[in-house]
Design a protein around this motif. Structure first.
Motif, PDB file in Angstrom:
ATOM      1  N   GLU A 297     -44.560 -42.649  16.220  1.00  0.00           N
ATOM      2  CA  GLU A 297     -45.171 -41.966  17.048  1.00  0.00           C
ATOM      3  C   GLU A 297     -44.357 -41.322  18.238  1.00  0.00           C
ATOM      4  OE1 GLU A 297     -48.062 -45.077  18.420  1.00  0.00           O
ATOM      5  OE2 GLU A 297     -47.721 -45.987  16.280  1.00  0.00           O
ATOM      6  N   VAL A 298     -43.161 -41.779  18.370  1.00  0.00           N
ATOM      7  CA  VAL A 298     -42.082 -41.249  19.607  1.00  0.00           C
ATOM      8  C   VAL A 298     -41.909 -39.759  18.990  1.00  0.00           C
ATOM      9  CG1 VAL A 298     -39.988 -41.295  20.913  1.00  0.00           C
ATOM     10  CG2 VAL A 298     -41.315 -43.376  20.199  1.00  0.00           C
ATOM     11  N   ALA A 299     -41.449 -39.904  17.625  1.00  0.00           N
ATOM     12  CA  ALA A 299     -41.136 -38.254  17.028  1.00  0.00           C
ATOM     13  C   ALA A 299     -42.156 -37.399  17.213  1.00  0.00           C
ATOM     14  CB  ALA A 299     -40.921 -38.980  15.588  1.00  0.00           C
ATOM     15  N   LYS A 300     -43.494 -37.894  17.130  1.00  0.00           N
ATOM     16  CA  LYS A 300     -44.579 -36.881  17.053  1.00  0.00           C
ATOM     17  C   LYS A 300     -44.802 -36.122  18.473  1.00  0.00           C
ATOM     18  CE  LYS A 300     -47.483 -38.883  13.517  1.00  0.00           C
ATOM     19  NZ  LYS A 300     -48.747 -39.705  13.242  1.00  0.00           N
ATOM     20  N   ASN A 301     -44.484 -37.133  19.706  1.00  0.00           N
ATOM     21  CA  ASN A 301     -44.577 -36.634  20.916  1.00  0.00           C
ATOM     22  C   ASN A 301     -43.269 -36.099  21.523  1.00  0.00           C
ATOM     23  OD1 ASN A 301     -46.978 -37.574  20.947  1.00  0.00           O
ATOM     24  ND2 ASN A 301     -46.477 -39.746  21.690  1.00  0.00           N
ATOM     25  N   ALA A 302     -42.143 -36.296  20.870  1.00  0.00           N
ATOM     26  CA  ALA A 302     -40.593 -35.769  21.418  1.00  0.00           C
ATOM     27  C   ALA A 302     -40.568 -34.367  20.880  1.00  0.00           C
ATOM     28  CB  ALA A 302     -39.617 -36.628  21.160  1.00  0.00           C
ATOM     29  N   ASN A 303     -39.272 -33.678  21.523  1.00  0.00           N
ATOM     30  CA  ASN A 303     -39.201 -32.476  21.031  1.00  0.00           C
ATOM     31  C   ASN A 303     -38.639 -32.373  19.449  1.00  0.00           C
ATOM     32  OD1 ASN A 303     -39.813 -31.340  23.565  1.00  0.00           O
ATOM     33  ND2 ASN A 303     -37.685 -31.497  24.234  1.00  0.00           N
ATOM     34  N   ILE A 304     -38.808 -31.290  18.855  1.00  0.00           N
ATOM     35  CA  ILE A 304     -38.534 -31.133  17.423  1.00  0.00           C
ATOM     36  C   ILE A 304     -36.926 -31.523  17.321  1.00  0.00           C
ATOM     37  CG2 ILE A 304     -38.048 -29.398  15.450  1.00  0.00           C
ATOM     38  CD1 ILE A 304     -40.600 -28.146  16.631  1.00  0.00           C
ATOM     39  N   GLY A 305     -36.617 -32.313  16.580  1.00  0.00           N
ATOM     40  CA  GLY A 305     -35.125 -32.726  16.153  1.00  0.00           C
ATOM     41  C   GLY A 305     -34.971 -33.868  17.155  1.00  0.00           C
ATOM     42  N   ALA A 306     -35.525 -34.355  17.984  1.00  0.00           N
ATOM     43  CA  ALA A 306     -35.210 -35.556  18.725  1.00  0.00           C
ATOM     44  C   ALA A 306     -35.056 -36.900  17.822  1.00  0.00           C
ATOM     45  CB  ALA A 306     -36.185 -35.604  19.897  1.00  0.00           C
ATOM     46  N   VAL A 307     -36.314 -37.189  17.077  1.00  0.00           N
ATOM     47  CA  VAL A 307     -36.315 -38.225  16.162  1.00  0.00           C
ATOM     48  C   VAL A 307     -36.648 -37.942  14.947  1.00  0.00           C
ATOM     49  CG1 VAL A 307     -37.162 -40.376  15.891  1.00  0.00           C
ATOM     50  CG2 VAL A 307     -37.250 -39.563  18.077  1.00  0.00           C
ATOM     51  N   THR A 308     -35.794 -38.343  14.040  1.00  0.00           N
ATOM     52  CA  THR A 308     -36.068 -38.283  12.288  1.00  0.00           C
ATOM     53  C   THR A 308     -36.137 -39.445  11.953  1.00  0.00           C
ATOM     54  OG1 THR A 308     -34.255 -36.285  12.416  1.00  0.00           O
ATOM     55  CG2 THR A 308     -35.323 -37.485  10.262  1.00  0.00           C
ATOM     56  N   VAL A 309     -37.412 -39.747  11.161  1.00  0.00           N
ATOM     57  CA  VAL A 309     -37.722 -41.098  10.610  1.00  0.00           C
ATOM     58  C   VAL A 309     -37.907 -40.723   9.191  1.00  0.00           C
ATOM     59  CG1 VAL A 309     -39.520 -42.641  10.329  1.00  0.00           C
ATOM     60  CG2 VAL A 309     -39.288 -41.246  12.528  1.00  0.00           C
ATOM     61  N   VAL A 310     -36.954 -41.664   8.529  1.00  0.00           N
ATOM     62  CA  VAL A 310     -36.870 -41.548   6.774  1.00  0.00           C
ATOM     63  C   VAL A 310     -37.584 -42.916   6.295  1.00  0.00           C
ATOM     64  CG1 VAL A 310     -34.786 -40.265   7.009  1.00  0.00           C
ATOM     65  CG2 VAL A 310     -34.473 -42.840   6.990  1.00  0.00           C
ATOM     66  N   ASP A 311     -38.106 -42.678   5.185  1.00  0.00           N
ATOM     67  CA  ASP A 311     -38.639 -43.613   4.399  1.00  0.00           C
ATOM     68  C   ASP A 311     -37.676 -44.487   3.528  1.00  0.00           C
ATOM     69  OD1 ASP A 311     -41.094 -42.811   5.406  1.00  0.00           O
ATOM     70  OD2 ASP A 311     -41.214 -41.312   3.852  1.00  0.00           O
ATOM     71  N   ASN A 312     -36.396 -44.339   3.013  1.00  0.00           N
ATOM     72  CA  ASN A 312     -35.820 -44.883   2.270  1.00  0.00           C
ATOM     73  C   ASN A 312     -34.139 -44.810   2.540  1.00  0.00           C
ATOM     74  OD1 ASN A 312     -34.707 -42.413   0.822  1.00  0.00           O
ATOM     75  ND2 ASN A 312     -36.815 -42.405   0.143  1.00  0.00           N
ATOM     76  N   GLN A 313     -33.352 -45.568   1.917  1.00  0.00           N
ATOM     77  CA  GLN A 313     -31.934 -45.566   2.456  1.00  0.00           C
ATOM     78  C   GLN A 313     -31.243 -44.245   1.867  1.00  0.00           C
ATOM     79  OE1 GLN A 313     -30.506 -48.292   4.183  1.00  0.00           O
ATOM     80  NE2 GLN A 313     -32.978 -48.207   4.401  1.00  0.00           N
ATOM     81  N   ASP A 314     -31.737 -43.637   0.795  1.00  0.00           N
ATOM     82  CA  ASP A 314     -31.014 -42.449   0.371  1.00  0.00           C
ATOM     83  C   ASP A 314     -31.227 -41.457   1.310  1.00  0.00           C
ATOM     84  OD1 ASP A 314     -29.898 -43.414  -1.977  1.00  0.00           O
ATOM     85  OD2 ASP A 314     -31.704 -42.924  -3.241  1.00  0.00           O
ATOM     86  N   SER A 315     -32.658 -41.139   2.019  1.00  0.00           N
ATOM     87  CA  SER A 315     -32.830 -40.336   2.898  1.00  0.00           C
ATOM     88  C   SER A 315     -32.070 -40.562   4.302  1.00  0.00           C
ATOM     89  CB  SER A 315     -34.363 -40.308   3.328  1.00  0.00           C
ATOM     90  OG  SER A 315     -35.087 -40.073   2.130  1.00  0.00           O
ATOM     91  N   PHE A 316     -31.892 -41.733   4.587  1.00  0.00           N
ATOM     92  CA  PHE A 316     -31.103 -42.155   5.663  1.00  0.00           C
ATOM     93  C   PHE A 316     -29.801 -41.743   5.567  1.00  0.00           C
ATOM     94  CE2 PHE A 316     -29.256 -44.637   9.098  1.00  0.00           C
ATOM     95  CZ  PHE A 316     -30.300 -44.931   9.964  1.00  0.00           C
TER      96      PHE A 316
END
Length: 356
Positions: A297-316
């Motif tokens: 939810e922070v990622a949606k409200n913050a500036n682009i690139g501020a928070v990257t949320v990943v779904d799995n370890q490979d993406s991390f």
């Protein structure tokens, strides 16, 4: 009088959020007091001397219960505010044994659906949540995701659920984040922070870090906890002693956040990571797991690139590999923290509820 309750002055995010709210309410003229089961912990020095602090001298909740009942009966508070689930549930239970009338504001610190499944007694905890939380006057959630979980999984009335963002003292953090670290600035600096426990996922973070094919990366993990020796063993086993470091507890983690090129949130579960929010306030972007509570939810409200949320370890791991050296030399860099997490905004909302 508003009575705040903490087990101790441990250096966790939940404790820091509660103390930020308590201190700011005091500065705004509210009558606040604090009960601690014991006065141990590094955050003790946060508390101004003029705020009354009652020490129950108990190392466990079980031993603290009877003194807690007596103290509440004596103080007769208008509102009791607590932020750790086992304390919240105990307060709701013991209110039936106290004649004084008071409201309970119970702040939930973790996503219950995940934290309960990792508890030693998940079936019992699930039952207790369903039975007792309905008797709280306000259940305070740090995110919409948490609020929805409590409705859907625990049948708690939406009327009792309120969202209050984590209170981040951005002015203090940015003041403390101005110093450069004595580390090699030619390397890309990763920082992670939190209690060294299974929940924080530092074991899998170290494994992912070891798989990155770049000798110019450095990982610094801040914090103390029971699995420190295990993490040291993992570092040795993965042969990354020259580039992964356990820095222990830091009085000023914010200069680490400000000097980092990225903040890594590897948690298996969270409510809302205070450390990640503080990193954003220092101008440092965050890579986070999708299990890390309301960070999406922070990622949606913050500036682009501020928070990257990943779904799995490979993406991390992929996102870690894409991190580049930050070219901005100013410390701290411009804040990336959405305004709703700033201390003044959060405390104003608390005052509104208290004045109802």
């Amino acid at each position: 009088m508003i009575l705040f309750i903490l087990p101790s002055f441990a250096g966790g995010g939940a404790e820091r959020v509660l103390l930020n709210i308590l201190i700011q309410l005091h500065h705004r003229g509210s009558n606040v007091q604090l009960i601690v089961f014991n006065r141990d912990g590094p955050l003790r020095k946060m508390l101004p001397e003029e705020i009354v602090c009652h020490n129950l001298n108990s190392l466990t909740l079980r031993k603290a219960l009877f003194p807690l009942i007596l103290k509440i009966h004596l103080l007769k508070p208008k509102v009791i505010f607590s932020t750790l689930s086992y304390v919240n549930l105990s307060l709701i239970f013991i209110r039936f044994f106290i004649r004084a009338k008071f409201l309970i504001f119970a702040r939930e610190a973790n996503l219950p659906s995940i934290s309960i499944s990792n508890n030693k007694f998940p079936t019992f905890m699930n039952f207790i949540y369903r039975r007792l939380y309905q008797y709280a006057d306000k259940i305070i959630c740090s995110s919409l995701r948490m609020k929805n979980e409590l409705i859907e999984h625990f049948d708690i009335s939406e009327k009792k659920l309120f969202i209050l963002p984590n209170a981040v003292d951005e002015d203090l953090i940015r003041k403390m984040a101005t110093k450069k670290l004595e580390i090699d600035n030619s390397n890309i600096c990763f920082v992670a922070s939190g209690r060294l426990v299974y929940q924080k996922g530092f074991d899998r973070l170290l494994k992912l870090f070891s798989e990155l094919d770049n000798d110019n990366l450095r990982l610094y993990i801040l914090g103390e906890g029971p699995i420190k020796n295990d993490l040291n063993h993992i570092i040795k086993k993965l042969d990354i002693e020259h580039k992964a470091f356990l820095e222990g507890y830091c009085d000023n983690p914010w200069r680490w956040y400000a000097n980092a090129d990225i903040f890594l949130l590897s948690s298996r579960w969270e409510g809302m990571s205070n450390a990640a929010l503080e990193a954003l306030s220092c101008g440092t972007p965050v890579i986070a797991t999708s299990d890390s509570g309301g960070i999406a939810e922070v990622a949606k409200n913050a500036n682009i690139g501020a928070v990257t949320v990943v779904d799995n370890q490979d993406s991390f791991k992929l996102q870690m590999s894409l991190v580049e050296k930050n070219s901005i030399n100013q410390l701290p860099r411009p804040s990336m923290l959405p305004k709703e997490f700033r201390l003044d905004s959060v405390v104003s909302q608390m005052e509104e509820w208290l004045n109802e």
